[in-house]
Scaffold this active site. Structure first.
Site, short mmCIF file in Angstrom:
data_model
loop_
_atom_site.label_atom_id
_atom_site.label_comp_id
_atom_site.label_asym_id
_atom_site.label_seq_id
_atom_site.Cartn_x
_atom_site.Cartn_y
_atom_site.Cartn_z
CB SER A 261 -0.93 0.00 1.21
OG SER A 261 -1.92 -1.00 1.06
CD GLU A 285 9.58 -7.95 -6.81
OE1 GLU A 285 10.82 -7.93 -6.65
OE2 GLU A 285 8.79 -8.09 -5.86
N GLY A 379 11.99 -8.93 -3.97
CA GLY A 379 13.03 -8.36 -4.82
C GLY A 379 13.69 -7.13 -4.22
#
Lengths: 483, 483
Positions: A261, A285, A379
């Site tokens: 968020s 990503e 990531g």
């Protein structure tokens, strides 16, 4: 895309229960899915519903839905799980030691499996919008699906008719070769396409096609808070200055934002950024709703990611106009979206959130009190390490102000001082580049910490400095300073 | 190489004091030097000998000699220092807070300066074996010299006649472009050459050429200990099995070893390794004496690094037969030798040492008790993160057995659990791949820790497990377990 058909050729179509029963009780499943979309649904549910005594290893691309990380966990069917999870049920199981979990970098996961380092590659179970005898087209995420299909002994395809065929337009499939003759990824700009939408496979590996119509469980983004907006304002001002100063943002600004968020709110806020005439490009990503806003407003030139991690409303928007969005949005395999080499070559500005940051810049993204795992690094380390500029963006406090997120020493390190260039909170910005650890501590207390914690952080620093050192710590109170 | 001359054209030759006095008191010096060789000597000494009130920023490639990190430190002339140091005098100064130091990845240092993130690029001071009006040939290390020459406003060249001209044969100069249009390094194998020996520069930047004949201060490697040999035996057996098992070592094995006496001893030991018919290739940061042994024995196909970090005896060997060694040895810029992309593409097995490793695989390479800096990370994180297999090799104890190097929680993290694949001590090997944190703890206690510490580590784990968690810790005793 209307010329595409859902199926082609002679396919081994079976129901989910039939496909599931053929899977060995201790098999490794390599599943599609990233950003909680594009994961297989019917076969995991059939496995969970069976009364077999299962001890599966489940390797996904990234986060997946409750069919895997709730249903299979509640059926006590998962023994081992890699590399990321984001559901309370699986989280509890790994924190209790019921599931052996390891948190891995997204960029290297395909190699972890391909090199045989993580698990056997028994069965790939992947969701597709179309399938033939030796090809499939993935659905809402690409993730590590090309690698799984390549590595697995057997392939089970879930053909999901609830996912639009138009999704084919987003995928750009590429498979890197094996070292030592691995070529560089031949991508010269973030929006370029170098492959097609199909993942090809050895037809002998395809053991089952299962038809489904379960929708992805969409994301729910909370509305931006006042704190989110203040972080976004500080970040935007910092980056506007940086982009003018740096020699690598001549014509464009390449940005990545972390999943969630806060990341979504930060993305939306960049529509207002003043980057001069520069194009704004996303190289990250996941595509979240905030990026659709920017695309719709004509504020984003293109977006590259591995997953369409959208809310239900975002899915509706995208699916209603997929061909248009696909002109500017490309989905790549996760070892391309997160490639250290590409993040470096494109000079990406990376913005990721974290649980807490310490006075010297070490960052904890994953473990509360050093012990309790939340989701995983995903990531974040791929981008934080390899970005031209890496920013950790987080509120200065948690738990309604009862906990400082700027701490003397983080009890778990995911990103070291060597990888974190700047920290942004709703209070301000600490630009840590070119600073010594002692200077960093000063900046983080003055610019980023909440004033309620300033005195206690100062007291810690005073105690630590009596012992001296390049990175002064007082180990007696490093975790017990907030008394 | 006899056709080369030391100088060409009309050069601004001056003595060191004259060159030094022109340098601003608060200038940033970008110096050549890596692995304690190839650094400038005369100009730093002249600066140290002046009675000016200096507050220099010194950015080197890697470690340099006492002309910089002793003489300038004792003259109180250095205010800021990046990215690595290995001398007691500078170490004391940064631990006392007298010098602001930051420890940086070798691979990204050229960008840190080129992007303007670390310091101004005022004056490059670099050692050469030959120089012309718009070119120079570096001496015993390449390091970041091509980047410094490129970035600096002014260039001072130390022409060192004690360094053989034959060193030209080793250098392979390449400069990456700037993001976002940075191309991949066009290197398809570890031994390939893609450049020449000359670094070219804007002739207007050359402000002084200073002639010197100071030799590099050579390395001193201690003789291998019994512990070193036991670590080497365990490592060799582990890698012999691994190389047979992995799909990426078909024709060759690409190895990197960290800098230092243990690394040097480990290198030597690989002459006896049974890797079948595979070629042994070194792709690392420094050439140490151990590699010359392997080359002389015909056991190494080629070696790529950025520095000839040899003992005096090793220098004599190499210099006596430079053309022959240069057939198999290539020196690259440090952003090529340590390139994350190339380490990945070549599938390097990385072996680095450390101070201590914790039960979950987090590794401390740099800070005693979390506070006192030793040398720096150097390239260890470049290799540990990006290698196909990353090994931390270290004795199980320090201080003659009084301190365990396997600890519950390291008080400083340089390499996280996500980057460390295996740990090797003289006791054995813990292969951490595909394991959960709790499994890692078990392996490290059983296979790697010294038995004298086994009970105390077990007790810690028992305490930690009562609190639960994915990575169980007891923060009260995490640093105070060895009572």
């Amino acid at each position: 895309m209307s010329h595409l058909s859902r199926t082609e050729g002679d396919l081994p179509t079976v129901d989910a229960a039939t496909a599931a029963v053929r899977i060995a009780a201790d098999a490794t499943l390599l599943t599609s899915g990233f950003g909680s979309v594009g994961y297989p649904k019917a076969v995991p549910l059939a496995l969970a519903d069976s009364d077999r005594d299962l001890a599966l290893t489940v390797v996904s691309g990234g986060s997946v839905g409750e069919e895997i990380d709730v249903a299979l966990v509640e059926a006590d069917a998962i023994a081992r799980r890699f590399p990321y999870q984001a559901r309370p049920q699986v989280r509890d199981a790994l924190n209790d030691g019921r599931i052996a979990f390891a948190d891995r970098h997204i960029s290297t996961l395909a190699d972890d499996v391909g090199f045989g380092d993580l698990a056997e590659a028994d069965v790939a179970v992947v969701e597709a919008v179309a399938v033939g005898e030796d090809w499939l087209i993935p659905s809402t995420s690409l993730g590590h699906t090309p690698a799984w299909v390549d590595h697995a002994d057997e392939l089970i395809v879930e053909l999901n008719r609830s996912q639009p065929l138009d999704l084919a337009a987003f995928h750009d499939v590429y498979r890197p070769g094996l070292p030592p003759d691995r070529d560089p990824v031949p991508l010269s700009s973030p929006g370029e396409r170098i492959g097609g939408s199909r993942i090809e496979f050895d037809p002998d590996s395809l053991t089952a096609v299962v038809e489904t119509d379960h929708r992805d469980e969409p994301y729910e983004f909370r509305d931006p808070t006042e704190t989110d907006r203040a972080i976004a304002d500080n970040l935007r001002a910092f980056l506007e200055t940086e982009v003018e100063r740096s020699p690598i943002h001549g014509d464009s600004v390449r940005l990545q934002f972390g999943v969630g968020s806060l990341g979504n709110a930060l993305m939306s806020a960049f529509g207002d950024a003043d980057f001069g005439d520069r194009d704004l490009i996303y190289y990250g990503e996941v595509i979240q709703d905030g990026l659709l806003d920017l695309l719709d407003a004509g504020q984003l030139k293109c977006a590259s990611a591995t997953s369409l991690a959208l809310s239900a409303e975002g899915q509706d928007r995208l699916f209603a106009d997929a061909d248009r969005y696909a002109e500017d949005v490309v989905l790549r395999p996760a070892d391309v979206s997160n490639s250290p080499a590409l993040i470096d070559r494109f000079g990406v500005i990376a913005v990721n959130s974290a649980l807490e940051v310490d006075l010297y810049g070490h960052t904890n993204s994953t473990h509360v009190d050093g012990s309790i795992a939340l989701n995983g690094i995903g990531g974040s380390a791929d981008f934080t390490r390899n970005a031209a500029l890496s920013v950790i963006a987080l509120p200065s406090t948690a738990a309604s102000g009862d906990v400082s997120r700027i701490v003397p020493m983080v009890p778990h390190v995911d990103h070291t001082e060597h990888d974190v260039d700047a920290v942004v909170t709703e209070r301000g910005v600490a630009d840590l580049r070119g600073t010594s650890p002692r200077e960093r501590a000063r900046l983080l207390v003055d610019e980023c910490a909440h004033p309620d914690y300033g005195d206690r952080l100062e007291s810690y620093l005073d105690r630590a400095l009596t012992g001296g050192g390049h990175e002064p710590h007082d180990l007696d109170t490093a975790f017990f300073w907030d008394g």
